[in-house]
Design an enzyme around this catalytic site. Structure first.
Site, PDB file in Angstrom:
ATOM      1  N   HIS A 165      -6.505  14.976  -8.644  1.00  0.00           N
ATOM      2  CA  HIS A 165      -5.347  14.678  -7.569  1.00  0.00           C
ATOM      3  C   HIS A 165      -4.395  14.142  -8.295  1.00  0.00           C
ATOM      4  O   HIS A 165      -4.400  14.490  -9.868  1.00  0.00           O
ATOM      5  CB  HIS A 165      -6.044  13.493  -6.565  1.00  0.00           C
ATOM      6  CG  HIS A 165      -6.610  12.363  -7.264  1.00  0.00           C
ATOM      7  ND1 HIS A 165      -6.051  11.605  -8.025  1.00  0.00           N
ATOM      8  CD2 HIS A 165      -7.907  12.301  -7.389  1.00  0.00           C
ATOM      9  CE1 HIS A 165      -7.057  10.675  -8.303  1.00  0.00           C
ATOM     10  NE2 HIS A 165      -8.304  10.957  -8.113  1.00  0.00           N
ATOM     11  N   ASP A 185     -10.600   4.604 -15.715  1.00  0.00           N
ATOM     12  CA  ASP A 185     -10.270   5.546 -14.448  1.00  0.00           C
ATOM     13  C   ASP A 185     -11.535   5.921 -13.565  1.00  0.00           C
ATOM     14  O   ASP A 185     -12.590   5.259 -13.701  1.00  0.00           O
ATOM     15  CB  ASP A 185      -9.357   6.629 -14.454  1.00  0.00           C
ATOM     16  CG  ASP A 185     -10.045   7.787 -15.609  1.00  0.00           C
ATOM     17  OD1 ASP A 185     -11.314   7.436 -15.714  1.00  0.00           O
ATOM     18  OD2 ASP A 185      -9.346   8.795 -16.114  1.00  0.00           O
ATOM     19  N   GLY A 233     -13.298   2.912 -11.571  1.00  0.00           N
ATOM     20  CA  GLY A 233     -12.460   3.832 -10.635  1.00  0.00           C
ATOM     21  C   GLY A 233     -13.380   4.348  -9.392  1.00  0.00           C
ATOM     22  O   GLY A 233     -12.824   4.138  -8.396  1.00  0.00           O
ATOM     23  N   ASN A 279      -3.902  -1.756 -11.285  1.00  0.00           N
ATOM     24  CA  ASN A 279      -4.448  -3.151 -10.469  1.00  0.00           C
ATOM     25  C   ASN A 279      -3.493  -4.106 -11.172  1.00  0.00           C
ATOM     26  O   ASN A 279      -3.828  -4.423 -12.210  1.00  0.00           O
ATOM     27  CB  ASN A 279      -5.915  -3.224 -10.718  1.00  0.00           C
ATOM     28  CG  ASN A 279      -6.350  -4.340 -10.080  1.00  0.00           C
ATOM     29  OD1 ASN A 279      -5.819  -5.304  -9.946  1.00  0.00           O
ATOM     30  ND2 ASN A 279      -7.471  -4.076  -9.230  1.00  0.00           N
ATOM     31  N   ASP A 295      -3.671   9.706 -12.720  1.00  0.00           N
ATOM     32  CA  ASP A 295      -3.625  11.010 -13.079  1.00  0.00           C
ATOM     33  C   ASP A 295      -2.315  11.867 -13.258  1.00  0.00           C
ATOM     34  O   ASP A 295      -2.428  12.776 -14.133  1.00  0.00           O
ATOM     35  CB  ASP A 295      -4.598  11.837 -12.240  1.00  0.00           C
ATOM     36  CG  ASP A 295      -6.087  11.564 -12.601  1.00  0.00           C
ATOM     37  OD1 ASP A 295      -6.246  10.778 -13.430  1.00  0.00           O
ATOM     38  OD2 ASP A 295      -7.027  12.232 -11.941  1.00  0.00           O
ATOM     39  N   ARG A 302       5.223   3.933  -7.705  1.00  0.00           N
ATOM     40  CA  ARG A 302       6.095   2.865  -7.172  1.00  0.00           C
ATOM     41  C   ARG A 302       7.390   3.430  -7.197  1.00  0.00           C
ATOM     42  O   ARG A 302       8.278   4.058  -7.945  1.00  0.00           O
ATOM     43  CB  ARG A 302       6.203   1.531  -8.104  1.00  0.00           C
ATOM     44  CG  ARG A 302       4.512   1.407  -8.673  1.00  0.00           C
ATOM     45  CD  ARG A 302       3.837   0.386  -7.545  1.00  0.00           C
ATOM     46  NE  ARG A 302       2.689  -0.264  -8.140  1.00  0.00           N
ATOM     47  CZ  ARG A 302       1.485  -0.260  -7.907  1.00  0.00           C
ATOM     48  NH1 ARG A 302       1.337   0.515  -6.810  1.00  0.00           N
ATOM     49  NH2 ARG A 302       0.366  -0.981  -8.550  1.00  0.00           N
ATOM     50  N   ASN A 307      11.390  -4.854  -2.200  1.00  0.00           N
ATOM     51  CA  ASN A 307      11.781  -3.577  -2.717  1.00  0.00           C
ATOM     52  C   ASN A 307      10.299  -2.729  -2.475  1.00  0.00           C
ATOM     53  O   ASN A 307       9.230  -3.176  -2.876  1.00  0.00           O
ATOM     54  CB  ASN A 307      11.991  -3.333  -4.261  1.00  0.00           C
ATOM     55  CG  ASN A 307      11.895  -1.495  -4.431  1.00  0.00           C
ATOM     56  OD1 ASN A 307      12.046  -0.832  -3.747  1.00  0.00           O
ATOM     57  ND2 ASN A 307      12.030  -1.716  -5.653  1.00  0.00           N
ATOM     58  N   THR A 308      10.360  -1.620  -1.350  1.00  0.00           N
ATOM     59  CA  THR A 308       9.171  -1.009  -1.192  1.00  0.00           C
ATOM     60  C   THR A 308       9.716   0.407  -1.048  1.00  0.00           C
ATOM     61  O   THR A 308      10.671   0.677  -0.834  1.00  0.00           O
ATOM     62  CB  THR A 308       8.542  -1.491   0.348  1.00  0.00           C
ATOM     63  OG1 THR A 308       7.240  -0.627   0.453  1.00  0.00           O
ATOM     64  CG2 THR A 308       9.365  -1.127   1.347  1.00  0.00           C
ATOM     65  N   SER A 309       8.582   1.358  -1.244  1.00  0.00           N
ATOM     66  CA  SER A 309       8.697   2.909  -1.338  1.00  0.00           C
ATOM     67  C   SER A 309       9.442   3.369  -0.013  1.00  0.00           C
ATOM     68  O   SER A 309       9.047   2.913   1.113  1.00  0.00           O
ATOM     69  CB  SER A 309       7.654   3.527  -1.662  1.00  0.00           C
ATOM     70  OG  SER A 309       6.290   3.270  -0.630  1.00  0.00           O
TER      71      SER A 309
END
Length: 558
Positions: free
Chosen positions: A11, A148, A179, A301, A325, A406, A519-521
């Site tokens: 992914h 991962d 992961g 994390n 990835d 981010r 700040n957020t996406s």
């Protein structure tokens, strides 16, 4: 020499381009096809390439397919998988996976319209992760820790880097995958397997002691070692029954979040902290350098990352903006460059702003096509800062799109951190997500130490990868970015790295005395917006008050 890097094996499909060792472009396919993570993580689609991302990289550099000297793919089919236990592992899935991997070569040849032959290189997945962190770090030598879900066979790996050489020191093979464990518990807690960030946010509301004993049998750790119990991973059908006996029934997708769910998340976070700390000690013993690079999805994390940073085991810690990835597209290209060229690739170039930018005419055309009327701002930073200070939610669309999960000031939604109700407004009216989800502060670099316990500033602080404690005397002043545990996922903004965003926060600081914005996406249950049309669509369907695209702006009230 031009090297195209590709990740599409699981992914976060992505492409990256090196020109004479310099990273000129890197972008995730999801930003173009608007499918989260680019494609589902299935066994039958590693040959499904990030075609739009590849085309962007070539176009941005002014190259054609004929100009590509080498292609690097971030998985090595020749590395044999462990023979899984036949009673629960379906070998047909593995066979399908192998057959589709065998189609990667022809799929790339078809996309590029030429036969690559030996110019296609399959780079081991964890080596690609390691390279994606080490070369942008700028370190001359470093220990590297990759954690991962799984590479070819490994859940974690330790490596040693000196000069432009990376050597794997040790691997922890499946089932020892932290992961994968997060994927299992994300699903058990009623989220998707991709939603580790939700579990991390929920953990702050729980008590890790409630289920600490249970987790000792799932994810064990001592001073320098860790292990994952195979019977709890997702491939094992008996795992669900074992988890139900320990934790009760799994949470449904739309069911209420109960205290026990938060306690499970907290125990998972605590167990992860212990396991990663053990690995940090282990790699320090095996590779006794001062510098550490972290890569792999677990390196997103930010709670664990800050624990590593504060552990004192390493003087310097670097994590790239895309440790997951997607970053292996960059790392695979860097690894091939090192193998084919005597000169090392560019070192210390860690900017996340590697995606598309759009000209003013493109923006105006998108506005016109949407049937809207744009206004022009003589000072976008000042006007946006004034709106934010007045309680407005502002979409800030500037320059090249970020690489990584981010939003870092170029495809961001911004708001006033002083407002106690702003988190609920953003979660409920704009992002349409769970109320417990926190928001990040972007702070001026020159004032970060007055508000947060960030320690020595590093490039990775600019990527929103550390959950730093908020200074106690400042907490009541910025309630919108304060998490339940008194921390915040800080992004330090320097004038050098992002002058436009720095100017906006500086204007807000001058007006309010607070050198921070929420700040957020810039998205709403979708990938982060890429182009001006995406921005306008999201702006119109959510509770955003204003949209700034370069010096063009729109407001919700016309």
């Amino acid at each position: 020499m031009n090297v195209l890097g590709i990740n599409s094996v699981y992914h976060e499909s992505a492409a990256a381009l090196l020109v004479d060792g310099k990273l000129v472009a890197a972008v995730e396919e999801e930003r173009f096809n608007r499918v989260k993570h680019g494609k589902p993580a299935e066994f039958d689609n590693p040959h499904q390439l990030p075609e739009r991302a590849i085309r962007f990289c070539l176009k941005h550099a002014g190259l054609t397919a004929a100009d590509i000297d080498h292609v690097a793919y971030s998985f090595d089919p020749k590395m044999r998988r462990k023979q899984y236990r036949a009673e629960w592992w379906d070998p047909r899935l593995e066979e399908t996976f192998r057959l589709r991997l065998g189609q990667v070569h022809s799929a790339i040849d078809e996309l590029l319209g030429r036969s690559l032959g030996p110019r296609l290189h399959f780079v081991p997945h964890h080596m690609a992760h390691a390279a994606s962190a080490y070369f942008p770090s700028g370190f001359d030598r470093a220990a590297i820790l990759t954690i991962d879900g799984i590479g070819e066979t490994a859940g974690s790996s330790l490596a040693k880097a000196t000069g432009h050489h990376i050597q794997t020191v040790e691997t922890f093979e499946y089932p020892h995958s932290i992961g994968f464990l997060w994927e299992v518990f994300s699903g058990y807690l009623g989220f998707s397997h991709y939603d580790a960030s939700k579990v991390m946010g929920l953990a702050a509301y729980g008590n890790p002691e409630v289920y600490r004993q249970q987790f000792l049998s799932i994810l064990r750790a001592d001073e320098v070692n860790y292990g994952v119990a195979e019977e709890y991973l997702g491939f094992n059908p008996g795992g669900l029954a074992r988890m139900q006996a320990m934790f009760g029934p799994p949470r449904g997708e739309d069911a209420e979040i109960l205290p026990r769910h938060a306690d499970m998340a907290a125990a998972l976070q605590a167990a992860t902290d212990a396991a990663v700390t053990a690995l940090v000690r282990r790699v320090k013993h095996r590779v006794p350098f001062d510098n550490l690079c972290l890569a792999g999805g677990v390196a997103l994390n930010c709670v664990t990352n800050d624990l590593v940073r504060r552990s004192g085991e390493f003087s310097n810690v670097f994590i790239p903006s895309a440790p997951h990835d997607a970053g292996t597209a960059v790392g695979a290209a860097l690894a091939v460059h090192c193998a084919k060229q005597k000169r090392p690739p560019q070192r210390g170039y860690s900017t996340p702003y590697l995606g598309p930018a759009f000209k003013r005419r493109d923006i105006l055309a998108a506005v016109k096509s949407a049937g809207l009327t744009a206004r022009q701002s003589k000072s976008p930073a000042r006007d946006a800062a004034d709106m934010i200070a007045d309680g407005k939610i502002v979409a800030w669309f500037q320059g090249r799109m970020e690489f990584g999960p981010r939003a870092l000031g170029n495809r961001s939604l911004l708001a006033d951190p002083r407002r106690p109700d702003m988190r609920d407004i953003l979660n409920q009216k704009v992002k349409h997500r769970e109320d417990f989800r926190p928001f990040a502060p972007s702070v001026l670099a020159e004032h970060a130490d007055e508000w947060f316990e960030v320690g020595a500033h590093s490039a990775s602080h600019e990527f929103m990868l550390f959950a730093c404690p908020v200074k106690p005397e400042r907490r009541d002043l910025i309630p919108a970015v304060l998490h339940k545990d008194g921390t915040a996922r800080v992004q330090i903004v320097s004038r050098k790295s992002n002058p436009r965003f720095h100017e906006l926060i500086s204007r807000f600081h001058a007006k309010t005395g607070v050198p921070i914005v929420v700040n957020t996406s810039f998205n709403d249950s979708e990938p982060i917006v890429c182009g001006p049309t995406d921005a306008i669509v999201t702006f119109r369907k959510s509770g955003i008050d204003a949209l700034f695209m370069d010096d063009v702006f729109l407001t919700a009230k016309g």
